[in-house]
Enzyme design. Structure first.
Site, PDB file in Angstrom:
ATOM      1  N   HIS A  54       0.888  -1.257  -0.054  1.00 23.64           N
ATOM      2  CA  HIS A  54       0.123   0.118  -0.042  1.00 23.64           C
ATOM      3  C   HIS A  54       0.836   1.181   0.040  1.00 23.64           C
ATOM      4  O   HIS A  54       0.307   2.383  -0.273  1.00 23.64           O
ATOM      5  CB  HIS A  54      -0.775  -0.073   1.069  1.00 23.64           C
ATOM      6  CG  HIS A  54      -0.323   0.061   2.620  1.00 23.64           C
ATOM      7  ND1 HIS A  54      -0.031  -0.797   3.560  1.00 23.64           N
ATOM      8  CD2 HIS A  54       0.210   1.535   3.006  1.00 23.64           C
ATOM      9  CE1 HIS A  54       0.470  -0.205   4.492  1.00 23.64           C
ATOM     10  NE2 HIS A  54       0.566   1.300   4.253  1.00 23.64           N
ATOM     11  N   ASP A  98      -0.638  -7.790   1.323  1.00 21.25           N
ATOM     12  CA  ASP A  98      -0.053  -6.272   1.432  1.00 21.25           C
ATOM     13  C   ASP A  98       1.374  -6.271   1.655  1.00 21.25           C
ATOM     14  O   ASP A  98       2.122  -6.227   2.751  1.00 21.25           O
ATOM     15  CB  ASP A  98      -0.892  -5.479   2.521  1.00 21.25           C
ATOM     16  CG  ASP A  98      -0.469  -3.988   2.506  1.00 21.25           C
ATOM     17  OD1 ASP A  98       0.210  -3.591   1.434  1.00 21.25           O
ATOM     18  OD2 ASP A  98      -0.555  -3.172   3.571  1.00 21.25           O
ATOM     19  N   ASP A 124     -41.732 -10.359  16.836  1.00 17.68           N
ATOM     20  CA  ASP A 124     -41.822 -11.133  17.927  1.00 17.68           C
ATOM     21  C   ASP A 124     -40.581 -11.387  18.608  1.00 17.68           C
ATOM     22  O   ASP A 124     -39.765 -12.465  18.277  1.00 17.68           O
ATOM     23  CB  ASP A 124     -42.577 -12.575  17.812  1.00 17.68           C
ATOM     24  CG  ASP A 124     -43.014 -13.484  18.739  1.00 17.68           C
ATOM     25  OD1 ASP A 124     -42.793 -12.879  20.002  1.00 17.68           O
ATOM     26  OD2 ASP A 124     -43.350 -14.620  18.702  1.00 17.68           O
ATOM     27  N   SER A 156       4.268   1.496   8.619  1.00 23.25           N
ATOM     28  CA  SER A 156       3.925   0.654   7.578  1.00 23.25           C
ATOM     29  C   SER A 156       5.056  -0.013   6.751  1.00 23.25           C
ATOM     30  O   SER A 156       6.004   0.658   6.440  1.00 23.25           O
ATOM     31  CB  SER A 156       2.959   1.284   6.709  1.00 23.25           C
ATOM     32  OG  SER A 156       1.530   1.390   7.293  1.00 23.25           O
ATOM     33  N   SER A 196     -40.956 -22.263  22.030  1.00 29.33           N
ATOM     34  CA  SER A 196     -40.945 -20.924  21.965  1.00 29.33           C
ATOM     35  C   SER A 196     -39.713 -20.102  22.287  1.00 29.33           C
ATOM     36  O   SER A 196     -39.080 -20.335  23.166  1.00 29.33           O
ATOM     37  CB  SER A 196     -42.008 -20.207  22.501  1.00 29.33           C
ATOM     38  OG  SER A 196     -43.208 -20.507  22.063  1.00 29.33           O
ATOM     39  N   HIS A 198     -43.835 -12.956  22.729  1.00 29.32           N
ATOM     40  CA  HIS A 198     -44.974 -13.708  23.166  1.00 29.32           C
ATOM     41  C   HIS A 198     -44.723 -14.413  24.446  1.00 29.32           C
ATOM     42  O   HIS A 198     -45.749 -14.962  25.167  1.00 29.32           O
ATOM     43  CB  HIS A 198     -45.395 -14.506  22.004  1.00 29.32           C
ATOM     44  CG  HIS A 198     -44.806 -15.792  21.593  1.00 29.32           C
ATOM     45  ND1 HIS A 198     -44.019 -16.053  20.771  1.00 29.32           N
ATOM     46  CD2 HIS A 198     -45.192 -17.134  22.614  1.00 29.32           C
ATOM     47  CE1 HIS A 198     -43.586 -17.375  20.879  1.00 29.32           C
ATOM     48  NE2 HIS A 198     -44.136 -17.938  21.819  1.00 29.32           N
TER      49      HIS A 198
END
Length: 552
Positions: free
Chosen positions: A77, A128, A382, A224, A477, A341
Protein backbone atom coordinates in the site's frame (compact mmCIF):
# COMPACT_ATOMS: atom_id res chain seq x y z
CA UNK A 1 6.58 5.13 24.98
CA UNK A 2 7.51 3.29 28.17
CA UNK A 3 7.14 -0.47 28.01
CA UNK A 4 5.99 -2.49 31.00
CA UNK A 5 5.89 -6.16 30.01
CA UNK A 6 8.56 -8.48 31.34
CA UNK A 7 10.66 -9.97 28.56
CA UNK A 8 9.73 -13.54 27.68
CA UNK A 9 12.23 -15.83 26.02
CA UNK A 10 10.75 -17.27 22.86
CA UNK A 11 11.53 -20.95 22.41
CA UNK A 12 9.81 -22.70 19.52
CA UNK A 13 12.27 -25.42 18.53
CA UNK A 14 15.36 -26.08 16.52
CA UNK A 15 15.89 -24.21 13.30
CA UNK A 16 17.74 -25.10 10.17
CA UNK A 17 18.86 -22.28 7.90
CA UNK A 18 18.18 -23.15 4.28
CA UNK A 19 20.77 -21.14 2.45
CA UNK A 20 20.06 -19.66 -0.92
CA UNK A 21 22.81 -18.28 -3.13
CA UNK A 22 25.22 -15.45 -2.32
CA UNK A 23 23.12 -13.36 0.08
CA UNK A 24 22.12 -16.29 2.29
CA UNK A 25 25.66 -17.64 2.63
CA UNK A 26 26.31 -15.14 5.41
CA UNK A 27 24.22 -15.50 8.55
CA UNK A 28 20.78 -13.93 8.34
CA UNK A 29 18.89 -12.57 11.31
CA UNK A 30 21.93 -11.76 13.45
CA UNK A 31 21.13 -8.77 15.63
CA UNK A 32 23.77 -6.07 15.98
CA UNK A 33 25.62 -4.84 19.09
CA UNK A 34 23.72 -4.37 22.32
CA UNK A 35 22.40 -6.35 25.29
CA UNK A 36 21.52 -10.03 24.71
CA UNK A 37 17.81 -9.21 24.70
CA UNK A 38 16.25 -6.15 23.04
CA UNK A 39 15.22 -3.39 25.41
CA UNK A 40 12.16 -1.20 25.18
CA UNK A 41 13.00 2.34 24.17
CA UNK A 42 15.30 3.84 21.59
CA UNK A 43 16.92 1.45 19.15
CA UNK A 44 20.71 1.23 19.42
CA UNK A 45 22.92 1.99 16.38
CA UNK A 46 23.24 -1.16 14.29
CA UNK A 47 20.87 -3.14 16.52
CA UNK A 48 18.58 -4.09 13.62
CA UNK A 49 20.93 -3.89 10.60
CA UNK A 50 18.17 -4.90 8.17
CA UNK A 51 15.90 -1.98 9.15
CA UNK A 52 15.02 0.16 6.12
CA UNK A 53 13.43 3.56 5.59
CA UNK A 54 11.62 3.61 2.23
CA UNK A 55 11.61 7.18 0.92
CA UNK A 56 10.19 9.15 -1.96
CA UNK A 57 12.12 12.26 -2.95
CA UNK A 58 13.95 12.00 0.37
CA UNK A 59 10.78 11.86 2.52
CA UNK A 60 10.06 8.78 4.65
CA UNK A 61 6.95 6.94 3.41
CA UNK A 62 7.23 3.46 4.91
CA UNK A 63 9.57 1.14 6.75
CA UNK A 64 10.97 -2.10 5.39
CA UNK A 65 13.46 -4.91 5.91
CA UNK A 66 16.49 -6.08 3.96
CA UNK A 67 15.95 -9.76 3.06
CA UNK A 68 18.71 -10.16 0.45
CA UNK A 69 21.63 -7.97 -0.59
CA UNK A 70 19.54 -6.36 -3.37
CA UNK A 71 15.99 -6.83 -2.04
CA UNK A 72 13.93 -4.93 0.54
CA UNK A 73 10.56 -6.20 1.77
CA UNK A 74 7.84 -3.66 2.60
CA UNK A 75 4.07 -3.07 2.24
CA UNK A 76 2.28 -2.83 -1.12
CA UNK A 77 0.00 0.00 0.00
CA UNK A 78 3.02 2.30 0.20
CA UNK A 79 2.98 2.40 -3.62
CA UNK A 80 -0.71 2.78 -4.43
CA UNK A 81 -1.37 5.00 -7.47
CA UNK A 82 2.34 5.21 -8.21
CA UNK A 83 3.27 5.74 -11.85
CA UNK A 84 5.98 3.47 -13.27
CA UNK A 85 8.18 6.41 -14.20
CA UNK A 86 8.36 7.45 -10.54
CA UNK A 87 10.66 4.59 -9.49
CA UNK A 88 13.63 6.91 -9.87
CA UNK A 89 12.20 9.14 -7.14
CA UNK A 90 12.30 6.32 -4.58
CA UNK A 91 15.24 5.23 -2.46
CA UNK A 92 15.96 3.03 0.54
CA UNK A 93 18.01 4.18 3.53
CA UNK A 94 19.60 1.40 5.59
CA UNK A 95 21.10 1.80 9.04
CA UNK A 96 19.46 5.11 9.96
CA UNK A 97 17.81 5.72 13.33
CA UNK A 98 16.19 8.94 12.10
CA UNK A 99 12.98 9.08 10.12
CA UNK A 100 14.25 12.13 8.25
CA UNK A 101 17.85 12.68 7.22
CA UNK A 102 20.45 10.02 7.96
CA UNK A 103 22.35 8.77 10.98
CA UNK A 104 26.14 8.41 10.77
CA UNK A 105 27.03 5.28 8.83
CA UNK A 106 23.66 5.04 7.06
CA UNK A 107 23.53 3.94 3.43
CA UNK A 108 21.11 5.18 0.75
CA UNK A 109 20.40 3.00 -2.30
CA UNK A 110 18.18 3.62 -5.31
CA UNK A 111 15.23 1.44 -6.41
CA UNK A 112 15.48 -0.43 -9.72
CA UNK A 113 12.21 -2.42 -9.72
CA UNK A 114 9.09 -3.09 -7.69
CA UNK A 115 7.22 -6.40 -7.37
CA UNK A 116 3.64 -6.64 -6.10
CA UNK A 117 1.39 -9.69 -5.64
CA UNK A 118 -1.32 -10.09 -8.27
CA UNK A 119 -3.87 -10.53 -5.50
CA UNK A 120 -3.15 -7.13 -3.98
CA UNK A 121 -6.01 -4.66 -4.37
CA UNK A 122 -6.20 -2.77 -1.07
CA UNK A 123 -4.41 -3.19 2.22
CA UNK A 124 -7.63 -4.19 3.98
CA UNK A 125 -8.04 -7.13 1.58
CA UNK A 126 -4.66 -8.74 2.29
CA UNK A 127 -1.55 -9.57 0.23
CA UNK A 128 -0.07 -6.27 1.45
CA UNK A 129 3.58 -6.89 0.62
CA UNK A 130 6.03 -5.56 -1.93
CA UNK A 131 9.60 -6.26 -2.96
CA UNK A 132 11.98 -3.47 -3.90
CA UNK A 133 14.98 -4.41 -6.02
CA UNK A 134 17.91 -2.15 -5.20
CA UNK A 135 20.16 -0.60 -7.83
CA UNK A 136 23.25 -2.21 -6.28
CA UNK A 137 24.02 -4.70 -3.49
CA UNK A 138 24.48 -3.69 0.13
CA UNK A 139 26.67 -5.30 2.78
CA UNK A 140 24.15 -4.98 5.62
CA UNK A 141 23.00 -8.13 7.44
CA UNK A 142 19.71 -9.51 6.13
CA UNK A 143 16.65 -10.71 8.04
CA UNK A 144 15.60 -14.38 7.86
CA UNK A 145 12.24 -15.36 6.35
CA UNK A 146 10.02 -18.33 7.28
CA UNK A 147 9.17 -21.39 5.24
CA UNK A 148 5.44 -21.99 4.50
CA UNK A 149 5.28 -24.62 7.27
CA UNK A 150 6.61 -22.28 9.95
CA UNK A 151 4.53 -22.40 13.16
CA UNK A 152 4.13 -18.97 14.69
CA UNK A 153 4.43 -18.67 18.47
CA UNK A 154 0.98 -17.15 19.05
CA UNK A 155 0.68 -15.58 22.47
CA UNK A 156 4.43 -15.03 22.81
CA UNK A 157 6.31 -11.74 22.72
CA UNK A 158 8.05 -10.68 19.53
CA UNK A 159 9.48 -7.35 18.40
CA UNK A 160 8.83 -4.56 15.95
CA UNK A 161 10.33 -1.14 15.42
CA UNK A 162 8.43 2.12 15.22
CA UNK A 163 9.14 5.81 14.83
CA UNK A 164 8.54 7.65 18.10
CA UNK A 165 5.09 9.31 17.97
CA UNK A 166 5.48 11.07 21.33
CA UNK A 167 7.73 13.81 20.08
CA UNK A 168 7.19 17.00 18.13
CA UNK A 169 10.66 16.63 16.66
CA UNK A 170 10.41 16.31 12.88
CA UNK A 171 13.27 13.80 12.89
CA UNK A 172 11.63 10.99 14.85
CA UNK A 173 13.88 8.30 16.27
CA UNK A 174 13.51 4.55 15.89
CA UNK A 175 12.22 2.67 18.94
CA UNK A 176 11.88 -0.98 19.90
CA UNK A 177 8.29 -2.16 20.38
CA UNK A 178 7.39 -5.42 22.08
CA UNK A 179 4.31 -7.03 20.51
CA UNK A 180 2.26 -10.07 21.49
CA UNK A 181 1.85 -12.23 18.39
CA UNK A 182 -1.86 -12.85 17.78
CA UNK A 183 -3.55 -15.37 15.50
CA UNK A 184 -6.15 -14.30 12.96
CA UNK A 185 -9.21 -15.69 14.84
CA UNK A 186 -8.13 -14.07 18.11
CA UNK A 187 -7.40 -10.77 16.35
CA UNK A 188 -10.88 -10.70 14.80
CA UNK A 189 -12.37 -11.59 18.16
CA UNK A 190 -10.66 -8.58 19.79
CA UNK A 191 -11.83 -6.19 17.07
CA UNK A 192 -15.38 -7.55 17.16
CA UNK A 193 -15.54 -6.69 20.86
CA UNK A 194 -15.40 -3.02 19.80
CA UNK A 195 -18.90 -3.46 18.32
CA UNK A 196 -18.15 -1.34 15.25
CA UNK A 197 -19.05 -2.84 11.89
CA UNK A 198 -16.34 -0.96 10.00
CA UNK A 199 -13.76 -2.59 12.27
CA UNK A 200 -15.26 -6.09 12.35
CA UNK A 201 -13.20 -9.09 11.23
CA UNK A 202 -10.31 -7.04 9.78
CA UNK A 203 -7.88 -9.97 9.75
CA UNK A 204 -8.42 -11.64 6.38
CA UNK A 205 -6.79 -14.87 5.18
CA UNK A 206 -3.06 -14.29 4.86
CA UNK A 207 -2.90 -11.96 7.87
CA UNK A 208 -1.98 -12.18 11.53
CA UNK A 209 -1.73 -9.50 14.22
CA UNK A 210 0.43 -7.99 16.93
CA UNK A 211 -0.92 -6.57 20.18
CA UNK A 212 0.74 -3.70 22.05
CA UNK A 213 1.59 -4.01 25.72
CA UNK A 214 -1.14 -3.08 28.23
CA UNK A 215 -1.50 0.68 28.40
CA UNK A 216 1.13 1.25 25.74
CA UNK A 217 1.10 2.34 22.11
CA UNK A 218 2.18 0.05 19.29
CA UNK A 219 3.05 0.73 15.65
CA UNK A 220 1.63 3.93 14.17
CA UNK A 221 1.51 5.95 10.98
CA UNK A 222 4.86 5.76 9.19
CA UNK A 223 5.61 2.29 10.54
CA UNK A 224 3.84 0.51 7.65
CA UNK A 225 6.02 -2.01 5.86
CA UNK A 226 8.26 -2.59 8.85
CA UNK A 227 9.09 -6.09 10.09
CA UNK A 228 7.70 -7.94 13.09
CA UNK A 229 10.39 -10.35 14.25
CA UNK A 230 10.64 -13.34 16.57
CA UNK A 231 13.86 -14.75 17.98
CA UNK A 232 14.78 -18.40 17.62
CA UNK A 233 16.78 -20.24 20.35
CA UNK A 234 19.95 -20.27 18.25
CA UNK A 235 19.88 -16.48 17.92
CA UNK A 236 18.38 -16.14 14.45
CA UNK A 237 15.68 -13.51 14.05
CA UNK A 238 12.90 -14.42 11.63
CA UNK A 239 10.39 -12.01 10.11
CA UNK A 240 6.89 -13.30 10.84
CA UNK A 241 4.93 -10.31 9.55
CA UNK A 242 4.88 -6.97 7.76
CA UNK A 243 3.13 -4.06 9.48
CA UNK A 244 0.08 -3.32 7.33
CA UNK A 245 -2.56 -1.23 9.12
CA UNK A 246 -4.34 -0.59 12.40
CA UNK A 247 -7.12 1.47 13.93
CA UNK A 248 -5.28 4.66 14.89
CA UNK A 249 -2.11 3.52 16.69
CA UNK A 250 -2.06 -0.10 17.78
CA UNK A 251 -3.24 -0.76 21.33
CA UNK A 252 -3.75 -3.90 23.40
CA UNK A 253 -7.38 -4.28 22.23
CA UNK A 254 -6.80 -2.94 18.69
CA UNK A 255 -3.84 -4.96 17.39
CA UNK A 256 -1.82 -4.00 14.36
CA UNK A 257 -2.69 -6.05 11.25
CA UNK A 258 0.28 -7.89 9.73
CA UNK A 259 0.91 -9.61 6.43
CA UNK A 260 1.62 -13.26 7.26
CA UNK A 261 5.08 -14.16 5.97
CA UNK A 262 4.57 -17.94 6.06
CA UNK A 263 1.46 -17.69 3.86
CA UNK A 264 3.40 -15.64 1.30
CA UNK A 265 6.66 -17.59 1.62
CA UNK A 266 6.25 -19.43 -1.69
CA UNK A 267 5.70 -16.14 -3.53
CA UNK A 268 8.79 -14.68 -1.89
CA UNK A 269 10.93 -17.71 -2.68
CA UNK A 270 9.91 -17.50 -6.33
CA UNK A 271 11.16 -13.91 -6.57
CA UNK A 272 14.04 -13.62 -4.10
CA UNK A 273 16.25 -16.66 -4.61
CA UNK A 274 19.07 -15.13 -2.57
CA UNK A 275 17.04 -14.80 0.65
CA UNK A 276 17.42 -17.24 3.55
CA UNK A 277 14.27 -19.10 4.62
CA UNK A 278 14.02 -20.93 7.94
CA UNK A 279 12.45 -24.34 8.40
CA UNK A 280 11.64 -25.67 11.84
CA UNK A 281 12.72 -29.12 12.92
CA UNK A 282 10.03 -31.81 13.44
CA UNK A 283 8.41 -32.02 16.84
CA UNK A 284 8.07 -28.31 17.48
CA UNK A 285 5.37 -27.67 20.06
CA UNK A 286 2.77 -25.31 18.65
CA UNK A 287 1.92 -22.28 20.77
CA UNK A 288 -1.70 -21.13 20.70
CA UNK A 289 -3.71 -18.12 21.88
CA UNK A 290 -7.01 -19.92 21.31
CA UNK A 291 -8.48 -19.16 24.74
CA UNK A 292 -7.27 -15.57 25.08
CA UNK A 293 -10.46 -14.15 23.51
CA UNK A 294 -13.84 -15.86 23.32
CA UNK A 295 -15.32 -15.24 19.88
CA UNK A 296 -19.02 -15.17 19.16
CA UNK A 297 -20.40 -18.12 17.24
CA UNK A 298 -17.43 -20.39 17.91
CA UNK A 299 -17.77 -24.07 18.79
CA UNK A 300 -14.93 -26.17 20.14
CA UNK A 301 -16.78 -29.37 19.24
CA UNK A 302 -17.47 -30.71 15.75
CA UNK A 303 -20.95 -29.16 15.71
CA UNK A 304 -24.50 -30.37 16.33
CA UNK A 305 -25.78 -33.84 15.51
CA UNK A 306 -29.39 -34.60 14.58
CA UNK A 307 -31.34 -35.78 17.61
CA UNK A 308 -28.55 -35.06 20.09
CA UNK A 309 -29.25 -33.40 23.40
CA UNK A 310 -28.15 -29.80 23.05
CA UNK A 311 -24.81 -28.79 24.52
CA UNK A 312 -24.52 -25.50 22.68
CA UNK A 313 -22.71 -22.86 24.74
CA UNK A 314 -25.21 -20.11 23.80
CA UNK A 315 -28.44 -21.92 24.71
CA UNK A 316 -30.72 -20.04 27.09
CA UNK A 317 -33.48 -21.70 29.15
CA UNK A 318 -36.08 -19.24 30.40
CA UNK A 319 -37.94 -20.41 33.49
CA UNK A 320 -41.12 -18.84 34.86
CA UNK A 321 -41.70 -19.71 38.52
CA UNK A 322 -39.04 -22.38 38.10
CA UNK A 323 -40.64 -24.12 35.11
CA UNK A 324 -39.19 -24.11 31.61
CA UNK A 325 -41.23 -21.66 29.54
CA UNK A 326 -39.14 -20.60 26.55
CA UNK A 327 -35.78 -20.86 24.88
CA UNK A 328 -33.42 -18.11 23.80
CA UNK A 329 -29.85 -17.32 22.84
CA UNK A 330 -26.94 -15.59 24.59
CA UNK A 331 -25.64 -12.77 22.36
CA UNK A 332 -23.25 -11.01 24.78
CA UNK A 333 -22.07 -11.21 28.37
CA UNK A 334 -25.32 -9.60 29.57
CA UNK A 335 -27.94 -10.01 26.81
CA UNK A 336 -30.28 -12.86 25.87
CA UNK A 337 -32.70 -12.67 22.94
CA UNK A 338 -35.98 -14.58 22.84
CA UNK A 339 -39.59 -14.28 21.63
CA UNK A 340 -41.81 -11.44 22.85
CA UNK A 341 -44.89 -13.67 23.15
CA UNK A 342 -43.20 -15.53 26.03
CA UNK A 343 -43.86 -12.54 28.30
CA UNK A 344 -47.42 -11.55 27.46
CA UNK A 345 -49.26 -11.38 30.79
CA UNK A 346 -46.15 -12.26 32.79
CA UNK A 347 -43.64 -9.43 32.77
CA UNK A 348 -42.66 -9.43 36.45
CA UNK A 349 -38.89 -9.80 36.36
CA UNK A 350 -38.62 -11.54 39.73
CA UNK A 351 -40.70 -14.46 38.41
CA UNK A 352 -38.09 -15.32 35.79
CA UNK A 353 -34.68 -16.98 35.80
CA UNK A 354 -32.31 -17.89 32.96
CA UNK A 355 -30.11 -20.96 32.63
CA UNK A 356 -27.26 -20.84 30.11
CA UNK A 357 -25.23 -23.48 28.31
CA UNK A 358 -24.97 -26.89 29.93
CA UNK A 359 -24.31 -25.63 33.46
CA UNK A 360 -26.75 -25.58 36.40
CA UNK A 361 -26.23 -21.91 37.33
CA UNK A 362 -29.13 -19.50 36.81
CA UNK A 363 -29.29 -15.72 36.35
CA UNK A 364 -31.99 -13.24 37.23
CA UNK A 365 -33.28 -10.49 34.95
CA UNK A 366 -32.46 -6.81 35.30
CA UNK A 367 -34.50 -5.52 32.37
CA UNK A 368 -37.02 -6.79 29.81
CA UNK A 369 -37.71 -4.98 26.53
CA UNK A 370 -40.38 -6.19 24.12
CA UNK A 371 -40.44 -4.85 20.56
CA UNK A 372 -42.86 -1.92 20.57
CA UNK A 373 -44.66 -3.10 17.42
CA UNK A 374 -45.45 -6.58 18.74
CA UNK A 375 -49.14 -7.52 19.10
CA UNK A 376 -49.33 -11.23 18.24
CA UNK A 377 -46.95 -13.77 16.65
CA UNK A 378 -48.55 -13.74 13.18
CA UNK A 379 -48.14 -9.95 13.09
CA UNK A 380 -44.35 -10.15 13.37
CA UNK A 381 -41.94 -8.28 15.67
CA UNK A 382 -41.89 -11.26 18.01
CA UNK A 383 -38.59 -10.33 19.65
CA UNK A 384 -37.65 -9.65 23.27
CA UNK A 385 -34.41 -8.29 24.70
CA UNK A 386 -33.38 -9.57 28.15
CA UNK A 387 -30.71 -7.90 30.24
CA UNK A 388 -29.21 -10.26 32.80
CA UNK A 389 -28.86 -9.14 36.41
CA UNK A 390 -25.18 -10.16 36.38
CA UNK A 391 -22.76 -10.59 33.47
CA UNK A 392 -21.64 -14.09 32.58
CA UNK A 393 -18.01 -15.14 32.30
CA UNK A 394 -17.41 -16.36 28.77
CA UNK A 395 -15.39 -19.51 28.25
CA UNK A 396 -15.54 -22.96 26.66
CA UNK A 397 -18.98 -23.66 28.15
CA UNK A 398 -20.52 -20.20 27.64
CA UNK A 399 -20.15 -18.40 24.32
CA UNK A 400 -22.41 -15.89 22.60
CA UNK A 401 -23.96 -16.39 19.18
CA UNK A 402 -23.11 -13.89 16.46
CA UNK A 403 -25.93 -11.64 15.29
CA UNK A 404 -26.36 -11.03 11.56
CA UNK A 405 -26.32 -7.62 9.95
CA UNK A 406 -29.27 -6.55 7.82
CA UNK A 407 -27.57 -7.70 4.61
CA UNK A 408 -26.83 -11.19 5.93
CA UNK A 409 -27.49 -13.81 3.22
CA UNK A 410 -29.94 -16.61 4.15
CA UNK A 411 -31.22 -18.17 0.92
CA UNK A 412 -34.12 -20.61 0.58
CA UNK A 413 -32.84 -24.14 1.05
CA UNK A 414 -30.06 -23.07 3.44
CA UNK A 415 -29.36 -25.66 6.14
CA UNK A 416 -29.69 -24.74 9.79
CA UNK A 417 -30.48 -26.07 13.23
CA UNK A 418 -33.27 -25.46 15.73
CA UNK A 419 -34.12 -26.78 19.17
CA UNK A 420 -37.06 -28.90 20.22
CA UNK A 421 -37.98 -30.47 23.55
CA UNK A 422 -37.76 -34.19 24.21
CA UNK A 423 -38.64 -36.03 27.40
CA UNK A 424 -36.41 -38.50 29.21
CA UNK A 425 -37.55 -39.91 32.54
CA UNK A 426 -40.16 -37.18 32.76
CA UNK A 427 -37.62 -34.38 32.31
CA UNK A 428 -37.57 -32.04 29.30
CA UNK A 429 -34.28 -31.73 27.42
CA UNK A 430 -33.48 -29.53 24.41
CA UNK A 431 -32.88 -31.60 21.28
CA UNK A 432 -31.14 -30.48 18.08
CA UNK A 433 -33.22 -30.65 14.89
CA UNK A 434 -31.76 -30.19 11.37
CA UNK A 435 -33.86 -27.94 9.14
CA UNK A 436 -33.79 -26.11 5.82
CA UNK A 437 -35.07 -22.61 5.09
CA UNK A 438 -38.45 -22.61 3.35
CA UNK A 439 -39.50 -19.79 1.02
CA UNK A 440 -42.29 -17.45 2.22
CA UNK A 441 -44.87 -18.44 -0.44
CA UNK A 442 -44.51 -22.17 0.21
CA UNK A 443 -44.56 -21.51 3.94
CA UNK A 444 -47.73 -19.42 3.67
CA UNK A 445 -49.53 -22.14 1.67
CA UNK A 446 -48.74 -24.80 4.25
CA UNK A 447 -50.19 -22.60 6.98
CA UNK A 448 -53.51 -22.28 5.10
CA UNK A 449 -56.66 -23.94 6.42
CA UNK A 450 -58.34 -26.42 4.01
CA UNK A 451 -59.89 -24.36 1.23
CA UNK A 452 -58.64 -21.12 2.77
CA UNK A 453 -55.76 -18.74 2.15
CA UNK A 454 -52.45 -18.88 3.92
CA UNK A 455 -51.28 -16.43 6.52
CA UNK A 456 -48.86 -13.80 5.21
CA UNK A 457 -45.18 -14.48 5.89
CA UNK A 458 -43.83 -10.99 6.51
CA UNK A 459 -40.37 -9.74 5.46
CA UNK A 460 -39.16 -9.98 9.07
CA UNK A 461 -39.94 -13.70 9.24
CA UNK A 462 -38.16 -16.87 8.11
CA UNK A 463 -39.63 -20.38 7.86
CA UNK A 464 -38.04 -23.81 8.22
CA UNK A 465 -38.95 -27.40 7.50
CA UNK A 466 -37.42 -30.49 9.10
CA UNK A 467 -34.75 -32.45 7.22
CA UNK A 468 -35.37 -36.20 7.05
CA UNK A 469 -37.45 -38.17 9.52
CA UNK A 470 -39.33 -35.88 11.95
CA UNK A 471 -37.85 -36.23 15.45
CA UNK A 472 -39.85 -37.07 18.55
CA UNK A 473 -39.92 -33.63 20.12
CA UNK A 474 -42.02 -30.55 20.70
CA UNK A 475 -41.32 -26.96 19.69
CA UNK A 476 -39.87 -24.45 22.14
CA UNK A 477 -40.96 -20.81 21.88
CA UNK A 478 -38.07 -18.37 21.51
CA UNK A 479 -35.62 -21.14 20.63
CA UNK A 480 -32.81 -20.06 18.29
CA UNK A 481 -32.51 -20.89 14.60
CA UNK A 482 -28.80 -21.03 13.84
CA UNK A 483 -26.65 -21.62 10.79
CA UNK A 484 -22.93 -21.86 10.24
CA UNK A 485 -20.72 -20.05 7.72
CA UNK A 486 -17.09 -21.18 7.53
CA UNK A 487 -16.86 -22.02 11.20
CA UNK A 488 -18.91 -19.09 12.57
CA UNK A 489 -22.42 -19.65 13.93
CA UNK A 490 -25.11 -17.01 13.52
CA UNK A 491 -28.44 -16.47 15.28
CA UNK A 492 -30.74 -16.00 12.28
CA UNK A 493 -34.12 -16.55 13.93
CA UNK A 494 -36.16 -16.89 17.13
CA UNK A 495 -39.06 -19.35 17.14
CA UNK A 496 -42.38 -17.52 16.96
CA UNK A 497 -45.07 -19.99 15.84
CA UNK A 498 -45.53 -23.22 13.89
CA UNK A 499 -43.98 -26.59 14.68
CA UNK A 500 -40.19 -26.91 14.71
CA UNK A 501 -40.28 -30.70 14.98
CA UNK A 502 -42.84 -31.85 12.38
CA UNK A 503 -42.27 -31.64 8.63
CA UNK A 504 -45.83 -32.64 7.73
CA UNK A 505 -47.48 -30.05 9.98
CA UNK A 506 -47.31 -26.29 9.70
CA UNK A 507 -43.71 -25.11 9.18
CA UNK A 508 -41.93 -23.31 11.98
CA UNK A 509 -41.87 -19.52 11.63
CA UNK A 510 -39.11 -17.46 13.21
CA UNK A 511 -38.45 -13.78 13.74
CA UNK A 512 -35.63 -13.11 11.24
CA UNK A 513 -32.89 -11.41 13.25
CA UNK A 514 -31.35 -9.64 10.26
CA UNK A 515 -34.49 -7.48 10.16
CA UNK A 516 -33.84 -6.22 13.69
CA UNK A 517 -30.29 -4.88 13.42
CA UNK A 518 -31.37 -1.25 13.95
CA UNK A 519 -33.76 -2.09 16.81
CA UNK A 520 -31.13 -4.10 18.68
CA UNK A 521 -28.37 -1.54 18.04
CA UNK A 522 -30.54 1.36 19.21
CA UNK A 523 -31.05 -0.30 22.60
CA UNK A 524 -27.44 0.71 23.27
CA UNK A 525 -26.38 -2.55 24.91
CA UNK A 526 -23.36 -4.03 23.21
CA UNK A 527 -23.97 -7.37 21.49
CA UNK A 528 -21.91 -9.33 19.00
CA UNK A 529 -22.81 -8.61 15.40
CA UNK A 530 -20.53 -10.24 12.85
CA UNK A 531 -19.80 -10.13 9.14
CA UNK A 532 -20.04 -13.32 7.12
CA UNK A 533 -16.54 -14.85 7.01
CA UNK A 534 -14.92 -14.73 3.60
CA UNK A 535 -13.37 -17.71 1.80
CA UNK A 536 -9.63 -18.21 1.67
CA UNK A 537 -7.85 -16.41 -1.18
CA UNK A 538 -4.78 -17.36 -3.17
CA UNK A 539 -1.82 -15.10 -3.76
CA UNK A 540 -0.05 -14.29 -7.02
CA UNK A 541 2.42 -11.75 -8.32
CA UNK A 542 3.38 -9.40 -11.06
CA UNK A 543 6.42 -7.29 -11.82
CA UNK A 544 6.22 -3.52 -11.99
CA UNK A 545 9.15 -2.04 -13.91
CA UNK A 546 9.89 -0.06 -17.00
CA UNK A 547 8.23 -2.63 -19.28
CA UNK A 548 4.97 -3.27 -17.38
CA UNK A 549 2.24 -0.93 -16.14
CA UNK A 550 1.92 -0.14 -12.46
CA UNK A 551 -1.62 -1.55 -12.49
CA UNK A 552 -0.38 -5.09 -13.34
Amino acid sequence: MRQSWRPELLIVGAVVVIEGLQAAQRACGQRGPGPPEPQEGNTLPGEWPWQASVRRQGVHICSGSLVADTWVLTAAHCFEKMATAELSSWSVVLGSLKQEGQSPGAEEVGVAALQLPKAYNHYSQGSDLALLQLTHPTVQTTLCLPQPTYHFPFGASCWATGWDQNTSDVSRTLRNLRLRLISRPTCNCLYNRLHQRLLSNPARPGMLCGGAQPGEQGPCQGDSGGPVMCREPDGHWVQVGIISFTSKCAQEDTPVLLTDMAVHSSWLQAHVHEAAFLVQAPGVVKMSDENSCVACGSLRSAGPQAGALSQWPWDARLKHHGKLACGGALVSEVVVLTAAHCFIGRQTLEEWSVGLGAGPEEWGLKQLILHGAYTHPEGGYDVAFLLLAQPVTLGPGLRPLCLPYADHHLPDGEHGWVLGLTQKAGINYPQTVPVTVLGPMACSRQHAAPGGTGIPILPGMVCTTVVGEPPHCEGLSGAPLVHEIRGTWFLVGLHSFGDTCQSSAKPAVFAALSAYEDWISNLDWQVYFAEEPEPEAETGSCLVNSSQPASC
